[in-house]
Design an enzyme around this catalytic site. Sequence first.
Site: not given
Length: 259
Positions: A127, A201, A231
Amino acid sequence: MPPGSRTDIPRPSFYRIKDYEELIIPTKDGEKLSAFYIRGPKGGSNSKVTVIMFHGNAGNIGHRLPIARMLLQAAGCNIFMLEYRGYGISTGHPDESGLNIDAQTALDYLRDRAETRDHKYIVYGQSLGGAVSVKLVSKNQGRGDIVGLILENTFLSMRKLIPSIIPPARYLASLCHQVWATDTLIGNVKVPTLFLSGLQDEIVPPTHMKQLYHLSNAPIKIWKPLPNGDHNSSVLEEGYFEAIAEFIQRVSSEDPEKK
């Protein structure tokens, strides 16, 4: 206060990791960064490979130790886990320029350390950590010791992400004033790249990862979709660690094109 600023950080020994160091590393602008250096099996095929892990916006390095333990088992490499400024017990306040200094500090530390200066490095970002990783690799790949980049659920840029995730944007509110233009940098990366994309996600739309893949000019680029990964749980998907282990083995060989 960032989501990762808790001080109750699990230590590697909690996960039965025995050969490790807890480090405090100074930055050029006066901060002190916490880090773990975890050694893989001595004498293994990847004993001279160190994976540099940059985590996402939530949590701290202690929360990623289960991932490190799985990497040890799957790939037998060494792992360096850096805590950004303002997260965990690292000093300072996080912002884009500061996190980039932190990443450079991590790489410089490993390049200067006697034990690791002749290692091959693979930079692995999840991320926000993916944005940090792309910036670091694009600036430092010329020496040839960075042999691979792993990106998981990374965004094109913060400005392109925010409109697509409201109301989940509240989880990234502390970063909304920053740019993190990964899409403008990914094309400059010239090392093999593995793209791990959780197709469920809910924070970073999977289209961001797909566009980063298409923008990449890496000599080897691998697309690994994780059909049920969201995610934060993509690491639980079947094939996740196998894909990383295969990638590490391939890019750390003398001639990855032959693998």
